[in-house]
Design an enzyme around this catalytic site. Structure first.
Site, PDB file in Angstrom:
ATOM      1  N   GLN A  17      10.734  40.580  54.546  1.00 34.32           N
ATOM      2  CA  GLN A  17      11.365  39.184  54.018  1.00 34.32           C
ATOM      3  C   GLN A  17      10.526  37.898  54.506  1.00 34.32           C
ATOM      4  OE1 GLN A  17      15.763  36.860  53.496  1.00 34.32           O
ATOM      5  NE2 GLN A  17      15.548  38.967  54.046  1.00 34.32           N
ATOM      6  N   ARG A  38      -0.804  48.384  51.334  1.00 34.42           N
ATOM      7  CA  ARG A  38      -1.536  49.939  51.483  1.00 34.42           C
ATOM      8  C   ARG A  38      -1.242  50.452  50.171  1.00 34.42           C
ATOM      9  NH1 ARG A  38       2.422  51.584  54.748  1.00 34.42           N
ATOM     10  NH2 ARG A  38       1.511  50.784  56.593  1.00 34.42           N
ATOM     11  N   LEU A  72      -5.560  47.780  49.770  1.00 30.64           N
ATOM     12  CA  LEU A  72      -6.478  47.866  50.582  1.00 30.64           C
ATOM     13  C   LEU A  72      -6.145  48.812  51.877  1.00 30.64           C
ATOM     14  CD1 LEU A  72      -9.540  46.468  50.981  1.00 30.64           C
ATOM     15  CD2 LEU A  72      -8.592  44.832  52.184  1.00 30.64           C
ATOM     16  N   LYS A  75      -8.351  50.847  57.217  1.00 32.42           N
ATOM     17  CA  LYS A  75      -9.003  51.798  58.199  1.00 32.42           C
ATOM     18  C   LYS A  75     -10.108  52.333  57.856  1.00 32.42           C
ATOM     19  CE  LYS A  75      -4.134  53.363  59.613  1.00 32.42           C
ATOM     20  NZ  LYS A  75      -3.161  54.596  59.635  1.00 32.42           N
ATOM     21  N   ASN A  96       2.673  39.413  59.466  1.00 34.18           N
ATOM     22  CA  ASN A  96       3.896  39.494  60.430  1.00 34.18           C
ATOM     23  C   ASN A  96       3.755  41.211  60.995  1.00 34.18           C
ATOM     24  OD1 ASN A  96       4.774  40.706  58.087  1.00 34.18           O
ATOM     25  ND2 ASN A  96       6.615  40.108  57.851  1.00 34.18           N
ATOM     26  N   PHE A  97       2.732  41.413  61.219  1.00 31.36           N
ATOM     27  CA  PHE A  97       2.496  42.597  61.849  1.00 31.36           C
ATOM     28  C   PHE A  97       3.059  42.785  63.551  1.00 31.36           C
ATOM     29  CE2 PHE A  97      -1.538  42.634  59.301  1.00 31.36           C
ATOM     30  CZ  PHE A  97      -1.228  43.731  58.549  1.00 31.36           C
ATOM     31  N   TYR A 139      14.600  41.835  63.776  1.00 31.07           N
ATOM     32  CA  TYR A 139      15.156  42.011  62.242  1.00 31.07           C
ATOM     33  C   TYR A 139      16.111  40.857  62.254  1.00 31.07           C
ATOM     34  CZ  TYR A 139      13.033  46.439  61.380  1.00 31.07           C
ATOM     35  OH  TYR A 139      11.999  47.529  61.317  1.00 31.07           O
ATOM     36  N   GLU A 140      16.577  40.646  60.791  1.00 29.03           N
ATOM     37  CA  GLU A 140      17.578  39.484  60.610  1.00 29.03           C
ATOM     38  C   GLU A 140      18.545  39.310  61.622  1.00 29.03           C
ATOM     39  OE1 GLU A 140      19.119  36.244  59.402  1.00 29.03           O
ATOM     40  OE2 GLU A 140      17.562  37.171  58.114  1.00 29.03           O
ATOM     41  N   ASP A 169      15.400  35.483  58.568  1.00 26.67           N
ATOM     42  CA  ASP A 169      14.067  35.887  58.022  1.00 26.67           C
ATOM     43  C   ASP A 169      13.693  34.920  56.953  1.00 26.67           C
ATOM     44  OD1 ASP A 169      13.296  38.557  58.697  1.00 26.67           O
ATOM     45  OD2 ASP A 169      15.014  39.332  57.520  1.00 26.67           O
ATOM     46  N   GLY A 248      30.483  18.547  62.433  1.00 18.84           N
ATOM     47  CA  GLY A 248      29.861  17.326  62.545  1.00 18.84           C
ATOM     48  C   GLY A 248      30.968  16.185  62.879  1.00 18.84           C
ATOM     49  N   GLY A 249      32.409  16.479  63.517  1.00 18.53           N
ATOM     50  CA  GLY A 249      33.293  15.647  63.875  1.00 18.53           C
ATOM     51  C   GLY A 249      34.299  15.371  62.617  1.00 18.53           C
ATOM     52  N   GLN A 273      37.661  13.612  56.171  1.00 24.83           N
ATOM     53  CA  GLN A 273      36.746  12.507  56.620  1.00 24.83           C
ATOM     54  C   GLN A 273      37.416  11.307  56.870  1.00 24.83           C
ATOM     55  OE1 GLN A 273      33.498  11.921  53.902  1.00 24.83           O
ATOM     56  NE2 GLN A 273      31.859  11.710  55.455  1.00 24.83           N
TER      57      GLN A 273
END
Length: 416
Positions: A17, A38, A72, A75, A96-97, A139-140, A169, A248-249, A273
């Site tokens: 992801q 692969r 591809l 190897k 991201n190997f 992971y996530e 991710d 945020g208050g 608010q």
């Protein structure tokens, strides 16, 4: 129509992801993103959580639109030679190997620079270089816990909780895309490529900056006045979980509407608010609260904030979440219905804006996916389908200068 990233070629060596979210964003904006996979299997998400046998899973299709797929096998010597040609003619490589994978493949940063000094090498990492956890697989939910999100999410009487939003991710992918675009701009000035990376821990932490703010305030004064624990509860020395409190208050909470007994999303988020207090009192039929010293200021209201929310829920009990928001927005009160994924998928507003789009895939047929969250006044984003595995292999090889005979030999050698 010419797009901003037309002419930029990206080698997409990413999977799952975070990386694919990054490269898809760049593909939407015109980059030629070549997803290198692969042979025979491709990205693991092609087969994860399938809903249609034999078709790519939605996990894959929703993260890989507008790309080209090249299979591809790096190897093989032939596969390495193809990758060398791609590096020489591309602008960016995104990966991201696991640590050291590219080096073992024979494509260290030094080798990549030798092949193409202008190459930008972008990496998604779990933790930043030199971190004591840099070899930890991430992971996530691991990232959400390591980045501070989980410890500050949930209710104070429950465990740390992860968010359904992909803070680890997709969020990291968005950060990395900014880094890539910045590096491309710098390359225009220097003529040089560089390495760019974003760790999942750092990306989550960046979204938790207000909690780091709160930690420093807590260290100074020992309490956090906008949290539900104040003034009646107690604080430890770490930022607590605050349930659905506003960060945020501005006090806010998720409140029940008509039908909540059977509809798990029959709620609205209501924010009190400060400057909207008088309109709130009018909307609720409590105009006396506007001038009552016990309610006039945020400080005065804090010790009875849940009593106020209870009064609002009483007002809401005969109104659907949509009816309630339609009334409250006339008073300029910050609020929103809690929308389910089903409601969002059907939203005409999101369809109209292009935030959710229907795409036609050659195998699975029509499916919904996310469109560009960023809107432009002079750029139309065309969201296309994801490629089937190896769909553009021969096409990419021709772009690299391979003849039909050369391509046949690569197939025979099982390099592609």
């Amino acid at each position: 129509m010419t797009k901003p990233l037309d002419g930029i070629r990206i080698i997409d060596f990413t999977h799952v992801q975070a990386g694919p979210a990054c490269t898809q964003l760049l593909a939407w904006y015109g980059a030629d993103v070549i997803k290198v996979e692969r042979p025979g299997s491709g990205d693991v998400t092609r087969s994860q959580l399938r809903d249609i046998p034999g078709a790519d899973a939605l996990y894959f299709t929703m993260l890989n639109g507008n790309k080209r797929s090249l299979t591809l096998d790096t190897k093989t010597q032939e596969g390495k030679e193809v990758l060398e040609k791609m590096i020489k003619t591309s602008d960016v490589m995104v990966e991201n190997f696991g640590p050291g994978a590219l080096d073992r493949m024979g494509f260290s940063w030094a080798r990549i620079q030798e092949l193409n000094p202008k190459m930008i090498m972008a990496s998604v990492k779990g933790f930043s270089d030199g971190h004591s956890y840099e070899d930890l697989k991430v992971y996530e939910n691991v990232a959400q816990c390591a980045g501070g999100a989980a410890s500050t999410t949930g209710f104070w009487d429950g465990p740390p909780t992860v968010s359904a939003a992909a803070l680890g991710d997709s969020n990291t992918g968005m950060h990395l895309a900014i880094g890539i675009l910045t590096a491309l701009m710098q390359r225009q000035k220097t003529g040089k490529g560089q390495k760019v990376s974003c760790s999942m821990q750092d990306a989550v932490l960046n979204l938790c900056r207000v909690k780091l703010r709160d930690q420093q305030r807590l260290d100074k004064v020992g309490y956090l006045e906008e949290y539900p624990q104040y003034p009646h509860g107690t604080f430890s020395d770490v930022v607590p979980r605050g349930g659905n409190a506003g960060g945020g208050g501005q006090p806010g909470w998720v409140l029940k509407c008509k039908g909540w007994e059977t509809d798990p999303n029959a709620y609205i988020y209501f924010t009190i608010q400060g400057h909207a207090w008088e309109p709130i009192t009018k909307a609720l039929g409590k105009p006396e609260w506007a001038t009552d010293p016990a309610y006039m200021t945020a400080e005065a209201r804090q010790d009875k904030i849940f009593d106020i929310f209870a009064t609002i829920e009483e007002w809401l009990k005969d109104k659907t979440k949509y009816e309630a928001v339609d009334i409250l927005r006339k008073f300029d009160i910050p609020c929103a219905p809690v929308l389910s994924m089903k409601e969002l998928a059907a939203s005409p507003d999101l369809r109209k804006s292009g935030s959710i789009v229907e795409v036609d895939h050659k195998v699975r047929g029509k499916y919904l996916t996310i469109g560009s969250p960023i809107k432009f006044s002079d750029l139309k984003i065309d969201v296309g389908p994801s490629p089937v595995l190896g769909e553009h292999t021969d096409e990419v090889l021709k772009d690299l200068g391979y003849s039909a005979d050369d391509i046949a030999k690569l197939h025979a050698a099982k390099a592609v």
